[in-house]
Scaffold this active site. Structure first.
Site, PDB file in Angstrom:
ATOM      1  N   LYS A  15      -7.422  -5.017  -5.697  1.00 55.91           N
ATOM      2  CA  LYS A  15      -6.260  -4.465  -5.668  1.00 55.91           C
ATOM      3  C   LYS A  15      -5.397  -5.125  -4.732  1.00 55.91           C
ATOM      4  O   LYS A  15      -4.121  -5.257  -4.973  1.00 55.91           O
ATOM      5  CB  LYS A  15      -6.259  -2.911  -5.170  1.00 55.91           C
ATOM      6  CG  LYS A  15      -7.101  -2.169  -6.024  1.00 55.91           C
ATOM      7  CD  LYS A  15      -7.011  -0.567  -5.733  1.00 55.91           C
ATOM      8  CE  LYS A  15      -7.537  -0.476  -4.224  1.00 55.91           C
ATOM      9  NZ  LYS A  15      -8.999  -0.654  -3.928  1.00 55.91           N
ATOM     10  N   ARG A  90      -5.648   8.258  -2.633  1.00 57.77           N
ATOM     11  CA  ARG A  90      -7.157   7.961  -2.686  1.00 57.77           C
ATOM     12  C   ARG A  90      -7.824   9.350  -2.790  1.00 57.77           C
ATOM     13  O   ARG A  90      -9.008   9.280  -2.913  1.00 57.77           O
ATOM     14  CB  ARG A  90      -7.707   7.381  -1.172  1.00 57.77           C
ATOM     15  CG  ARG A  90      -8.125   5.875  -1.367  1.00 57.77           C
ATOM     16  CD  ARG A  90      -8.687   5.710   0.019  1.00 57.77           C
ATOM     17  NE  ARG A  90      -9.381   4.467   0.072  1.00 57.77           N
ATOM     18  CZ  ARG A  90      -8.938   3.303   0.430  1.00 57.77           C
ATOM     19  NH1 ARG A  90      -7.491   2.870   0.328  1.00 57.77           N
ATOM     20  NH2 ARG A  90      -9.499   2.326   0.352  1.00 57.77           N
TER      21      ARG A  90
HETATM   22  P1  AMP Z   1      -8.741  -0.549   2.315  1.00 55.14           P
HETATM   23  O1  AMP Z   1      -8.134  -1.585   2.656  1.00 55.14           O
HETATM   24  O2  AMP Z   1      -7.875   0.088   1.361  1.00 55.14           O
HETATM   25  O3  AMP Z   1     -10.077  -0.777   1.644  1.00 55.14           O
HETATM   26  O4  AMP Z   1      -8.869   0.614   3.456  1.00 55.14           O
HETATM   27  C1  AMP Z   1      -9.577   0.529   4.572  1.00 55.14           C
HETATM   28  C2  AMP Z   1      -9.965   1.872   5.220  1.00 55.14           C
HETATM   29  O5  AMP Z   1      -8.694   2.482   5.637  1.00 55.14           O
HETATM   30  C3  AMP Z   1     -10.410   2.853   4.166  1.00 55.14           C
HETATM   31  O6  AMP Z   1     -12.000   2.802   4.241  1.00 55.14           O
HETATM   32  C4  AMP Z   1     -10.164   4.068   4.799  1.00 55.14           C
HETATM   33  O7  AMP Z   1     -10.973   4.597   6.141  1.00 55.14           O
HETATM   34  C5  AMP Z   1      -8.718   3.876   5.314  1.00 55.14           C
HETATM   35  N1  AMP Z   1      -7.788   4.088   4.580  1.00 55.14           N
HETATM   36  C6  AMP Z   1      -7.035   3.349   3.839  1.00 55.14           C
HETATM   37  N2  AMP Z   1      -6.051   3.929   2.909  1.00 55.14           N
HETATM   38  C7  AMP Z   1      -6.395   5.350   2.930  1.00 55.14           C
HETATM   39  C8  AMP Z   1      -5.963   6.694   2.318  1.00 55.14           C
HETATM   40  N3  AMP Z   1      -4.986   6.420   1.460  1.00 55.14           N
HETATM   41  N4  AMP Z   1      -6.461   7.454   2.844  1.00 55.14           N
HETATM   42  C9  AMP Z   1      -7.557   7.735   3.490  1.00 55.14           C
HETATM   43  N5  AMP Z   1      -7.920   6.415   4.289  1.00 55.14           N
HETATM   44  C10 AMP Z   1      -7.627   5.322   3.940  1.00 55.14           C
END
Ligand code: AMP
Length: 221
Positions: A15, A90
Site C-alpha cells: 500500500k 483500519r
Molecule cells: P502502518 O505503517 O500502516 O503499518 O502502521 C504502523 C502502525 O501504526 C500500526 O501497526 C498501528 O499500530 C498504527 N496505525 C497506523 N494507522 C492506524 C490506524 N488507522 N488506526 C490505528 N492504528 C494505526
C-alpha cells in the site's frame, strides 16, 4: 473532480509503495497514518508518546485519536484536490467517520490490494526502511537511495509482531472489504506481482472506479 482514494490491504501488501507512487504522478498528497505516527514517535510529541507502545506491540492506536489526526489532515488545503490515504481506515468506526468527513466532497474510490498471507510474512520480515526519511529500501541496498540515510528494520517488522499485526488485520481491518464492496467505486487488485504490474493494475482500477455508475457484480466475492 478531486481524486479521493483509499488503499485497503494487509500489512506488507505494498500500500505504502503504491500510494507514494500514485500520489506523486497525480500531484496529490499521500497521507499515511503509519508515517504520521512514526514521525510523532521520532520527534517525541504527545501523540508519539501515546502511540509508541501500542505500535511496538502491533496493535491499533485508538479510533478517537486516529480519526482526529486524519480529520485535521484532510481539512488542509492541499487535500482539497484529492488525496491518497494509506493505512486509514483500519476499523469500521474509522470508515464510518471517514464517510462523515467526506460528506459533500467527491466520491471515495476504494482499492483493496490482495496478497496471500505466506507472501506477506516473507515480505515483512525482510523489509528495510530508511531511519531518516522512512522510504522503503530495495533488496541489497545498505543506504537509502532517496536521502542517503541508514536502512533499518521497522520496530514492528519482527516475526512475532508481524504475526500479531496480521491477526489484528484479519479481525479488525478485513471487515472493511464487506463495508465497501457494495459500492460502485470499489475495486480489488492482485498485489502478488511486481511493483510495476501492481501500479498498472491500480491505475486501471482507479480509472474504472472513477467512471463507473453502477454496482460491480461479484465485487463482494
Ligand atoms: P502502518 O505503517 O500502516 O503499518 O502502521 C504502523 C502502525 O501504526 C500500526 O501497526 C498501528 O499500530 C498504527 N496505525 C497506523 N494507522 C492506524 C490506524 N488507522 N488506526 C490505528 N492504528 C494505526
Amino acid at each position: 473532480m478531486a481524486l479521493n482514494l483509499i488503499m485497503l490491504g494487509p500489512p506488507g501488501a505494498g500500500k505504502g509503495t503504491q500510494a507514494e507512487r500514485f500520489a506523486r504522478t497525480r500531484g496529490i498528497p499521500k497521507i499515511s497514518t503509519g508515517d504520521i505516527l512514526r514521525e510523532a514517535v521520532h520527534t517525541g510529541t504527545d501523540l508519539g508518546q501515546r502511540a509508541k507502545a501500542v505500535m511496538d506491540r502491533g496493535e491499533l492506536v485508538s479510533d478517537d485519536i486516529m480519526i482526529g489526526v486524519v480529520e485535521e489532515r484532510l481539512n488542509r488545503d492541499d487535500a482539497r484536490s484529492g488525496f491518497v490515504l494509506d493505512g486509514f481506515p483500519r476499523t469500521v468506526p474509522q470508515a464510518v467517520a471517514l464517510d462523515r468527513m467526506l460528506d459533500g466532497r467527491d466520491p471515495l474510490i476504494v482499492v483493496d490490494i490482495r496478497v496471500p498471507e505466506r507472501e506477506l510474512v516473507r515480505r515483512l520480515a525482510s523489509r528495510m526502511i530508511c531511519a531518516d526519511c522512512g522510504a522503503n529500501g530495495a533488496p541489497g541496498e545498505i543506504v537509502c537511495s532517496h536521502c542517503g540515510g541508514q536502512l533499518v528494520q521497522r520496530a514492528d517488522d519482527n516475526v512475532a509482531v508481524v504475526l500479531e499485526r496480521l491477526r489484528i488485520y484479519n479481525r479488525q481491518t478485513k471487515p472493511l472489504v464487506d463495508f465497501y464492496c457494495t459500492r460502485s467505486t470499489f475495486r480489488s487488485i492482485n498485489g502478488a506481482q511486481g511493483t510495476d504490474s501492481v501500479a498498472a493494475d491500480l491505475a486501471a482500477a482507479i480509472e474504472a472506479a472513477g467512471s463507473s455508475n453502477g454496482n460491480l457484480p461479484g465485487a463482494c466475492a
